[in-house]
Design a protein around this motif. Structure first.
Motif, PDB file in Angstrom:
ATOM      1  N   UNK A  17       0.820  -1.217   0.000  1.00 38.57           N
ATOM      2  CA  UNK A  17       0.000   0.000   0.000  1.00 38.57           C
ATOM      3  C   UNK A  17       0.853   1.266   0.000  1.00 38.57           C
ATOM      4  N   UNK A  18       1.990   1.232   0.682  1.00 31.77           N
ATOM      5  CA  UNK A  18       2.832   2.423   0.784  1.00 31.77           C
ATOM      6  C   UNK A  18       3.962   2.440  -0.250  1.00 31.77           C
ATOM      7  N   UNK A  19       4.113   1.347  -0.989  1.00 35.35           N
ATOM      8  CA  UNK A  19       5.185   1.276  -1.978  1.00 35.35           C
ATOM      9  C   UNK A  19       6.566   1.194  -1.339  1.00 35.35           C
ATOM     10  N   UNK A  20       6.655   0.592  -0.165  1.00 31.87           N
ATOM     11  CA  UNK A  20       7.904   0.527   0.597  1.00 31.87           C
ATOM     12  C   UNK A  20       8.707  -0.716   0.190  1.00 31.87           C
ATOM     13  N   UNK A  21       9.628  -0.532  -0.741  1.00 32.19           N
ATOM     14  CA  UNK A  21      10.436  -1.633  -1.269  1.00 32.19           C
ATOM     15  C   UNK A  21      11.333  -2.233  -0.186  1.00 32.19           C
ATOM     16  N   UNK A  22      11.897  -1.404   0.677  1.00 31.36           N
ATOM     17  CA  UNK A  22      12.770  -1.900   1.737  1.00 31.36           C
ATOM     18  C   UNK A  22      12.002  -2.779   2.724  1.00 31.36           C
ATOM     19  N   UNK A  23      10.816  -2.339   3.112  1.00 29.44           N
ATOM     20  CA  UNK A  23       9.996  -3.160   4.002  1.00 29.44           C
ATOM     21  C   UNK A  23       9.653  -4.477   3.323  1.00 29.44           C
ATOM     22  N   UNK A  24       9.252  -4.422   2.044  1.00 32.83           N
ATOM     23  CA  UNK A  24       8.926  -5.648   1.322  1.00 32.83           C
ATOM     24  C   UNK A  24      10.114  -6.602   1.331  1.00 32.83           C
ATOM     25  N   UNK A  25      11.319  -6.101   1.065  1.00 34.27           N
ATOM     26  CA  UNK A  25      12.518  -6.954   1.026  1.00 34.27           C
ATOM     27  C   UNK A  25      12.794  -7.590   2.380  1.00 34.27           C
ATOM     28  N   UNK A  26      12.472  -6.876   3.458  1.00 35.46           N
ATOM     29  CA  UNK A  26      12.748  -7.398   4.801  1.00 35.46           C
ATOM     30  C   UNK A  26      11.796  -8.516   5.205  1.00 35.46           C
ATOM     31  N   UNK A  27      10.728  -8.704   4.452  1.00 34.24           N
ATOM     32  CA  UNK A  27       9.694  -9.670   4.825  1.00 34.24           C
ATOM     33  C   UNK A  27       9.874 -11.049   4.205  1.00 34.24           C
ATOM     34  N   UNK A  28      10.828 -11.187   3.280  1.00 33.76           N
ATOM     35  CA  UNK A  28      11.000 -12.436   2.546  1.00 33.76           C
ATOM     36  C   UNK A  28      12.286 -13.148   2.947  1.00 33.76           C
ATOM     37  N   UNK A  29      12.244 -14.470   2.981  1.00 34.56           N
ATOM     38  CA  UNK A  29      13.442 -15.288   3.138  1.00 34.56           C
ATOM     39  C   UNK A  29      14.289 -15.085   1.883  1.00 34.56           C
ATOM     40  N   UNK A  30      15.588 -15.038   2.037  1.00 36.83           N
ATOM     41  CA  UNK A  30      16.483 -14.917   0.887  1.00 36.83           C
ATOM     42  C   UNK A  30      16.876 -16.326   0.446  1.00 36.83           C
TER      43      UNK A  30
END
Length: 149
Positions: A17-30
């Motif tokens: 909703x906020x377009x926060x790419x950094x937050x999105x990246x922090x939510x996924x397993x690498x």
């Protein structure tokens, strides 16, 4: 523990909703085994590919908001395991595909997200969303189709 999972799950929608790419990246397993299926699309594999898809989506959607219903957390390996499955219905409000900024379009998807505890935090390792078709029960049916009721 369900609360921690649901907080991370909601953070995913906050990121979109906020377009926060950094937050999105922090939510996924690498991991190369991460998967994501967007509604109506083929499966994506690997964290880099999945994050690129979300970055493109967020960059190209002016307005989107999710109202989640039917949210449930399941523990397939038991409540003390590091695996949780969250299912929900996404009721989506968006400005995409409309002619005026004052107009909105809506949609609905059913979503299954698999989260694992990694480094003390819950992270997404798989997500699959499927569109829910709004079928008018009064609409004429095609020949050969039967009413399921």
């Amino acid at each position: 523990m369900a609360r921690e999972v649901l907080v991370r799950h909601r953070a995913f929608y906050d990121a979109v909703e906020s377009g926060d790419v950094d937050l999105m990246a922090s939510l996924w397993v690498d991991s190369p085994s991460v998967t994501c299926v967007h509604p109506g699309a083929e499966a994506l594999e690997g964290t880099e590919t999945v994050l690129r898809s979300w970055t493109l989506l967020m960059a190209n959607v002016e307005y989107i908001q999710f109202f989640l219903t039917d949210v449930q957390v399941a523990w397939p390996l038991g409540p003390d395991a590091d695996l949780a499955v969250v299912t929900c219905t996404e009721n989506i409000l968006s400005g995409e595909g409309t002619e005026s900024p004052e107009q909105f379009a809506g949609g609905k998807a059913v979503c299954t997200s698999v989260l694992v505890r990694s480094g003390g935090d819950w992270r997404f390792c798989s997500r699959h969303a499927s569109p829910v078709l709004d079928i008018d029960p009064e609409a004429p049916q095609e020949p050969g189709m039967t009413d399921p009721a």
